[in-house]
Design an enzyme around this catalytic site. Structure first.
Site, PDB file in Angstrom:
ATOM      1  N   GLY A 155      -5.009  -9.325   3.296  1.00 26.87           N
ATOM      2  CA  GLY A 155      -5.290  -7.911   3.056  1.00 26.87           C
ATOM      3  C   GLY A 155      -6.381  -7.370   3.958  1.00 26.87           C
ATOM      4  N   GLY A 159       0.842  -1.188   0.000  1.00 22.61           N
ATOM      5  CA  GLY A 159       0.000   0.000   0.000  1.00 22.61           C
ATOM      6  C   GLY A 159       0.871   1.228   0.000  1.00 22.61           C
ATOM      7  N   ALA A 160       0.356   2.326  -0.586  1.00 24.39           N
ATOM      8  CA  ALA A 160       1.156   3.546  -0.664  1.00 24.39           C
ATOM      9  C   ALA A 160       0.242   4.744  -0.540  1.00 24.39           C
ATOM     10  CB  ALA A 160       1.941   3.605  -1.971  1.00 24.39           C
ATOM     11  N   ASN A 173      -9.694  -0.567   7.531  1.00 27.50           N
ATOM     12  CA  ASN A 173      -8.588  -0.543   8.494  1.00 27.50           C
ATOM     13  C   ASN A 173      -8.552  -1.800   9.349  1.00 27.50           C
ATOM     14  OD1 ASN A 173      -7.376   1.907   7.813  1.00 27.50           O
ATOM     15  ND2 ASN A 173      -8.878   3.071   8.985  1.00 27.50           N
ATOM     16  N   ASP A 198     -10.508   6.113  13.489  1.00 26.91           N
ATOM     17  CA  ASP A 198     -10.759   5.795  12.076  1.00 26.91           C
ATOM     18  C   ASP A 198     -11.070   4.310  11.940  1.00 26.91           C
ATOM     19  OD1 ASP A 198     -11.064   6.032   9.374  1.00 26.91           O
ATOM     20  OD2 ASP A 198      -8.941   6.250   8.912  1.00 26.91           O
ATOM     21  N   VAL A 230       3.731   0.777   2.614  1.00 24.26           N
ATOM     22  CA  VAL A 230       3.930  -0.463   3.352  1.00 24.26           C
ATOM     23  C   VAL A 230       4.416  -1.505   2.364  1.00 24.26           C
ATOM     24  CG1 VAL A 230       2.863  -2.264   4.731  1.00 24.26           C
ATOM     25  CG2 VAL A 230       2.180   0.112   5.054  1.00 24.26           C
ATOM     26  N   ALA A 242       0.487   9.409   0.158  1.00 21.78           N
ATOM     27  CA  ALA A 242       1.238  10.605  -0.213  1.00 21.78           C
ATOM     28  C   ALA A 242       2.551  10.691   0.540  1.00 21.78           C
ATOM     29  CB  ALA A 242       0.388  11.843   0.051  1.00 21.78           C
ATOM     30  N   LYS A 271       6.568  -0.626   7.326  1.00 21.02           N
ATOM     31  CA  LYS A 271       6.044   0.700   7.011  1.00 21.02           C
ATOM     32  C   LYS A 271       7.216   1.670   6.964  1.00 21.02           C
ATOM     33  CE  LYS A 271       2.066   1.855   8.702  1.00 21.02           C
ATOM     34  NZ  LYS A 271       0.951   2.310   9.564  1.00 21.02           N
ATOM     35  N   GLY A 292       4.050   7.866   2.504  1.00 20.13           N
ATOM     36  CA  GLY A 292       4.838   6.667   2.724  1.00 20.13           C
ATOM     37  C   GLY A 292       4.183   5.458   2.103  1.00 20.13           C
TER      38      GLY A 292
END
Length: 976
Positions: free
Chosen positions: A676, A596-597, A797, A792, A603, A599, A623, A601
């Site tokens: 995932g 995952g990416a 998540n 969140d 993972v 703005a 991360k 950073g």
């Protein structure tokens, strides 16, 4: 009986006469010399059996006395004959007959008693490096192998040497300190069997091998008259036989002292000798010595007492009190001062103004008896107007004191007036410190600089003093008649700091001089420079504003430190400790694909070698920041690392495994979840979902107003239903759209390892959804018990791993929220509005209860198999209005009635009426099958770090903030 006794007496006298006549039993003596008495029987040792008679006869011409010695006992008998009718083992010992001349003869008697082979004195003390006797003499000298043995079969020290003596005991040679508390038995062999005495405990008195260690509580004392003087001397040695006393120098007066003492272990003795003078006087001043000695030597330590009639303050400037400093430079005014008693008030004053900052005051030494202090005033970038007197004031309970510094600021000359023509005289006025000097220069035409001096033209100079510590003003005049041609005149003022010039232009018209004007050569250049500088400032301000408006990355999880009134006080994550035990070598990480990416950073999947076992490889998630990340993002990632390490491990959160913070960019190593996020997993499984309940729900209406009708059913039809458009992306799937697949296994057959089958190949059923609900509630209950607010919580998540175990995470920097429609711009932040509680949307309030609201939205996502909440409804003013008015979503298609009831309680408008996560766990436990609950319990019990019992919200809040309660109002938090 008397006849027998008389016959025995007669026989004894006869034997005595015979011995005297023959002289065979005694050594020959010179006539007239006294001889020692003789004993019958004439042996050195006599053995009798227990119960038999002991009869000893001592013959001597005069008076005799019998003495019996054994161990520490001594008995006397002043008869010639010693008779013990029935001998006992305790009668074993040395019998001595002494005559009136002090001459003696002895016989040792053994009373053989098989039941008592030893005469024991159990007290056993030995002095280090000396011999000591184990007093266990024998009653039977004919036993064998007389020696020492350790208790309970333990061997004796290898260096222990001893000499046995049946009459005295066993002598241990050269006792060592290591023998202290050694347990021993005397031992003999009797008829082939080993016989032990009672046990002995050897107590060793240590030898003094060094002088005592002596110290005092303080090396010096300063007191006022009438105060109590108390000083304590500590003496340390190996035993209590050390001698100590207090002495006063040059005095024989006995001092009053008290003692306390104790042992620290076997050979560490400590004594405290306290000397007290209840009311000290000036003549008590002097040196007091604590003296101690032992057999090895002596040691002493002194303390000084000074008694004054009253307190004092003495100030010592560390720099000259007259200070010269250039304009714009820094200067530190430093004083040291002695103050007794301790200073109570200190301040720096300038122009009747007291400094509240820019100064510091501290003791020169951390020594308890310190009376010297330092005070520093830091003056930075002094201006010419800031010269003057700076005064330091200090006081204690007895006196006040002050010292003043005169500070002069050296300033570059400034030309005040330079274009005046008075009575034909051209004037130039300059001010500066030190006093400036003014020179005049002339050159024809318009020039930038003049070099030809006008001297010896008459120049008049007038000095005028300025204010104290201010600039000195100088006025210089020159007769304009000296100038015969058009040209430029320069007035130049200078001193030790610098120089300044002013230029004048003049011209002749006929015989008259035209009015002199200032030189304007540099005015256009100056104006241009100012314009460019202003434009640059405006550009910088615009760029700064845009940067600040850009949504910044921050850690979503917040840890509550305490609750004060209506405010949550959060722990600053940067202040949390980081334990370097989490450090993992970078060279043991092998990076793979990006998971995952965002703005800031990304993972990345990686393989860690030796993370759990030295030779094992493990798949992990790492991360990290992108190269474009700023300092803010770097600090935020470090904060996230600290929060994860603070939380600890739980089966239902993504646990920290390690980190790399040294020698490169920060890397956070966490568990890798192979399936995932839960949201996409649910969407993948829609077509294979097996529903175990009726699927006849009406799908015409998706929303209703729950504020006024809490128990409305799906069949209700009122004005409170809203006409909604279908969702843009995902909507609740209908039964007709589904294609069922046969499940190839049951939940109970799964294992946490993928060795049996891949969970992703299994179908999804209602029991799975209940299990996911239960696990996420358990994880959130754990976070709440750690006083952590998620902020969140959503299916995106939640990660899924082997065994269909859910793990709560915070993607944070690895989520591209800019391009995620779930995050809506609100102010200068992007927020997941559809998952947020009303108090979070409208009042920026984030609490444990707002997480419960988000959990209700998560349940709706779960039982709708990944549909977006409030489908088809954009986040606009209408949305906000309907949330305020109490409109809530209807039950998703696959939710049991009990689960929808939980959703509704999570969406209560009053946060304090929402259930806690602990209560939610208990509610869901009633619905999941026993097999699912059993599997989860087994997994939790097998976890290497079992979680602590979860506490309720009210218990948690009261443990965090003592003023809070479970019924407190909403707690406002401004950090969005």
């Amino acid at each position: 009986m008397r006849g027998a006794r008389g016959a025995w007496d007669f026989l004894c006298v006869l034997l005595l006469l015979l011995r005297v006549q023959t002289g065979s039993s005694q050594p020959s003596v010179s006539p007239g010399e006294p001889s020692p008495p003789s004993i019958h029987p004439g042996k050195s040792d006599l053995i009798v059996r227990v119960g038999d008679e002991i009869r000893l006869l001592c013959t001597d011409p005069g008076f005799v006395k019998w003495t019996f010695e054994i161990l520490d006992e001594t008995n006397e008998n002043k008869q010639n004959e010693w008779i013990t009718e029935k001998a006992e083992a305790t009668n074993t010992g040395k019998y001595t007959c002494t005559n009136k001349h002090g001459l003696s003869n002895s016989i040792y008697v053994f009373v053989r008693d098989p039941a008592k082979l030893f005469l024991v004195d159990r007290s056993l003390y030995g002095k280090e490096d000396n011999d000591t006797l184990v007093r266990c003499p024998l009653t039977d000298p004919e036993v064998t192998n007389y020696s020492l043995k350790g208790c309970q079969g333990k061997p004796l020290p290898k260096d222990l040497r001893f000499i046995p003596d049946p009459k005295a005991g066993i002598m241990i040679k050269s006792v060592k300190r290591a023998y202290h508390r050694l347990c021993l038995h005397c031992s003999v062999d009797q008829e082939g069997k080993s016989v032990l005495s009672e046990k002995f405990i050897l107590k060793v008195r240590p030898a003094f091998k060094a002088v005592p260690v002596v110290s005092v509580s303080k090396a010096s004392y300063l007191l006022r008259e009438g105060e109590e003087f108390t000083v304590t001397c500590t003496i340390k040695d190996v035993s209590s036989s050390v001698y100590s006393t207090w002495k006063r120098e040059n005095s024989q007066t006995k001092l009053q002292e008290k003692y306390n003492s104790w042992h620290h272990g076997d050979f560490n003795y400590e004594r405290q000798a306290t000397l007290t003078i209840s009311s000290a006087r000036v003549n008590d001043s002097g040196v007091f010595m604590c003296y101690a000695n032992n057999t090895f030597g002596s040691a002493n330590v002194t303390t000084t007492l000074e008694v004054v009639d009253k307190g004092f303050i003495n100030i010592f400037p560390m720099i000259n009190t007259t200070v010269f400093v250039n304009d714009g430079e820094n200067v530190d005014l430093i004083v040291e001062y002695e103050a007794f008693p301790k200073p109570e008030h200190q301040q720096w004053i300038y122009m009747n103004r007291t400094f509240t900052d820019k100064w510091e005051d501290y003791p020169k030494s951390e020594n308890e008896s310190n009376i010297r202090y330092v005070s520093e005033l830091h003056l930075t970038r002094l201006k010419g107007t800031e010269g003057g007197t700076y005064t330091f004031l200090v006081s204690n309970s007895d006196v006040n004191a002050a010292i003043a510094f005169n500070v002069y600021v050296n300033t570059k000359p400034e030309i005040l007036t330079y274009d005046r023509l008075v009575n034909g005289m051209l004037q130039c006025v300059a001010a500066g410190f030190p006093e400036p000097t003014i020179d005049w220069y002339f050159c024809p035409g318009t020039e930038q600089r003049c070099s030809a001096s006008v001297l010896p033209v008459d120049v008049q100079t007038l000095n005028s003093s300025g204010p104290p510590f201010g600039k000195l003003v100088v006025q210089s005049s020159i007769d304009s008649s000296a100038f015969k041609h058009n040209g430029t005149v320069e007035c130049k003022a200078y001193n030790d700091v610098g120089k300044t010039s002013a230029y004048f232009n003049f011209a002749f018209k006929g015989n008259n001089k035209e009015q002199i004007h200032p030189h304007t050569l540099f005015t256009p250049l100056l104006i241009g420079f100012v314009i460019v500088a202003g434009m640059m400032c405006i550009i910088v301000m615009i760029l700064t504003y845009k940067y600040l408006q850009k949504p910044m990355y921050e850690v979503q999880w917040k840890v509550v430190e305490e609750i004060n009134g209506n405010n949550y006080v959060y722990i600053d994550p940067t202040q949390l400790p980081y334990d370097h035990k989490w450090e993992f070598p970078r060279n043991r990480l092998s990076f793979g694909k990006t998971l995952g990416a965002g703005a800031f950073g990304k993972v990345v999947e990686a393989t860690a070698y030796g993370l759990i076992k030295s030779d094992a490889a493990m798949t992990v998630a790492v991360k990290m920041l992108k190269p474009s990340a700023h300092l803010t993002e770097r600090e935020a990632l470090m904060s996230e690392l600290k929060v994860l390490s603070y939380l600890g491990n739980h089966m239902n959160i993504v646990n920290l495994l390690g980190a790399c913070t040294i020698g490169g960019p920060t890397l956070v190593i966490t568990e890798y979840c192979c399936y995932g996020d839960l949201l996409n997993f649910l969407r993948r499984k829609r077509d294979s979902f097996i529903c175990s309940k009726q699927e006849d729900h009406a799908e015409a209406a998706l929303y209703k107003n729950l504020l006024h009708s809490k128990e409305s059913s799906c069949s209700d039809s009122t004005n409170e239903y809203m006409d909604m458009k279908p969702g843009v992306s995902y909507v609740v799937p209908t039964k007709a759209d589904k294609r069922r697949s046969v499940r190839i296994g049951s939940y109970i057959e799964r294992d946490v390892t993928p060795a049996i089958m891949e969970d992703d190949e299994l179908a999804l059923d209602l029991e799975d959804l209940l299990s996911f609900s239960y696990q996420v509630a358990k994880g959130m209950a754990f976070l709440a018990s750690k006083n952590c607010i998620h902020r969140d919580l959503a299916a995106r998540n939640i990660l899924l791993t082997h065994g269909r175990i859910t793990k709560i995470c915070d993607f944070g920097l690895a989520r591209d929220i800019k391009n995620d429609s779930n995050y809506v711009v609100k102010g200068n932040a992007r927020l997941p509005v559809k998952w947020m509680a009303p108090e979070s949307i409208f009042n920026c309030v984030y609490t444990f209860e707002s997480d419960v609201w988000s959990y209700g939205i998560f349940l709706w996502e779960l039982f709708s198999l990944g549909s977006s909440p409030y489908p088809g409804m954009p986040v606009d003013s209408k949305f906000y209005k309907m949330i305020k008015e109490g409109f809530r979503m209807l039950s998703p298609e696959h939710a049991p009635a009990e689960m929808y009831d939980i959703m509704k309680t999570c969406w209560d408008a009053d946060p304090l009426k929402r259930p806690t996560f602990k209560q939610i766990v208990q509610l869901i436990e009633k619905q999941i099958s026993e097999s699912t609950n059993h599997i989860y319990s087994n997994l939790a019990n097998c976890s290497p770090n079992r979680q602590k019992p979860v506490v309720d919200h009210s218990v948690r809040i009261n443990s965090v903030g003592s003023t809070a309660s479970s019924s407190q109002p909403l707690l406002v938090h401004d950090d969005v």
